[in-house]
Write an enzyme that holds these catalytic residues in place. Structure first.
Site, PDB file in Angstrom:
ATOM      1  N   GLU A   1       1.791   2.454   9.675  1.00  0.00           N
ATOM      2  CA  GLU A   1       0.455   1.902   9.407  1.00  0.00           C
ATOM      3  C   GLU A   1       0.004   1.091  10.610  1.00  0.00           C
ATOM      4  O   GLU A   1       0.779   0.288  11.159  1.00  0.00           O
ATOM      5  CB  GLU A   1       0.492   1.032   8.154  1.00  0.00           C
ATOM      6  CG  GLU A   1      -0.844   0.363   7.822  1.00  0.00           C
ATOM      7  CD  GLU A   1      -0.769  -0.441   6.524  1.00  0.00           C
ATOM      8  OE1 GLU A   1      -0.040  -0.019   5.599  1.00  0.00           O
ATOM      9  OE2 GLU A   1      -1.449  -1.493   6.443  1.00  0.00           O
TER      10      GLU A   1
ATOM     11  N   GLU B   1      -7.783  -6.796  10.093  1.00  0.00           N
ATOM     12  CA  GLU B   1      -7.754  -7.369   8.757  1.00  0.00           C
ATOM     13  C   GLU B   1      -8.279  -8.800   8.864  1.00  0.00           C
ATOM     14  O   GLU B   1      -7.966  -9.519   9.816  1.00  0.00           O
ATOM     15  CB  GLU B   1      -6.342  -7.379   8.177  1.00  0.00           C
ATOM     16  CG  GLU B   1      -5.831  -6.018   7.752  1.00  0.00           C
ATOM     17  CD  GLU B   1      -4.475  -6.114   7.077  1.00  0.00           C
ATOM     18  OE1 GLU B   1      -4.402  -5.915   5.853  1.00  0.00           O
ATOM     19  OE2 GLU B   1      -3.499  -6.425   7.796  1.00  0.00           O
TER      20      GLU B   1
END
Length: 253
Positions: free
Chosen positions: A136, A141
């Site tokens: 990932e 974020e």
């Protein structure tokens, strides 16, 4: 104002210089009136029955109706109606997948305690090997309970969940206007950038399937979660609705 204008010009020039030796191989400008489903998949619901809360005890329900294309931007609107939080999650899995290059998005963040927008990638073999073995890449974020902070993270079989391969960077104006979030990904390392400022480099000395699953194609994901283990279980219900606006996604190789 003059300093901000100069900063934006320098970011553009530096970004152009970085990309002029590459070819733009794909771009999504979110033109038109609806998402192109030859490119995008909708992920719907609350993740149940196999992945309730999307694996992170998140509160939102993903729908096909919490987004619009407005003036060339994808606008995801996060709502609270009665006791239900709703949002959008889309992927390019099986439709647009890339290995190596510069991947970037220009986006404006939603804000407030409990908000968790992201621009990220997963390995295309996830259906066969599962997460985190697929790898990932979290290009962006942001969690509203930590203003002015941007997270950039890698998850692998060797390090996942509360990953040690993560960097939190303070950027004072990150909530104001649009910013560019990018990775430069080669067979040797992954560099993370915010507005062309290098914020983190991942370059493990030992590369195997557990430490470096980044030798295969990955697909994009755009979403906004509410709450959750990372977003924070305390949600300020006075902030809704919120909007996550994405101007474009580009891939250079």
């Amino acid at each position: 104002m003059k300093k901000l204008l100069l900063f934006n010009i320098l970011c553009f020039v530096f970004g152009f210089a970085q990309n002029q030796d590459r070819k733009l191989v794909w771009e999504e400008n979110f033109n038109g009136t609806q998402l192109d489903e030859k490119v995008w998949n909708f992920e719907l619901g609350n993740g149940c029955p196999n992945n309730c809360g999307w694996g992170n005890n998140e509160k939102q329900l993903y729908t096909e109706t919490n987004h619009e294309l407005i003036n060339g931007n994808l606008v995801i609107t996060i709502k609270k109606e009665d006791d239900i939080y709703s949002s959008t999650r889309i992927t390019t899995s099986g439709k647009r997948e890339f290995q190596y290059g510069r991947m970037e998005a220009r986006a404006k963040l939603p804000t407030g305690k409990g908000i968790w927008p992201a621009f990220w990638m997963l390995g295309s073999n996830i259906a066969n090997v599962g997460w985190p073995k697929c790898g990932e890449i979290d290009i962006l974020e942001y969690v509203g309970r930590e203003p002015h902070m941007v997270y950039t993270t890698l998850h692998t079989q060797d390090s996942h969940g509360n990953s040690v391969n993560s960097k939190k960077t303070e950027i004072k104006n990150i909530e104001d206007g649009f910013h560019i979030y990018a990775v430069e990904w080669t067979k040797d390392k992954i560099d993370f950038f915010v507005d062309d400022q290098l914020v983190y480099t991942f370059k493990p000395e030992i590369k195997n399937e557990n430490t470096w699953p980044f030798n295969q194609p990955f697909f994009f994901i755009l979403n906004v979660a509410v709450g959750g283990n990372f977003g924070g279980h305390e949600v300020d219900n006075t902030i809704f609705p919120q909007q996550y606006s994405v101007d474009y996604i580009r891939v250079y190789q």
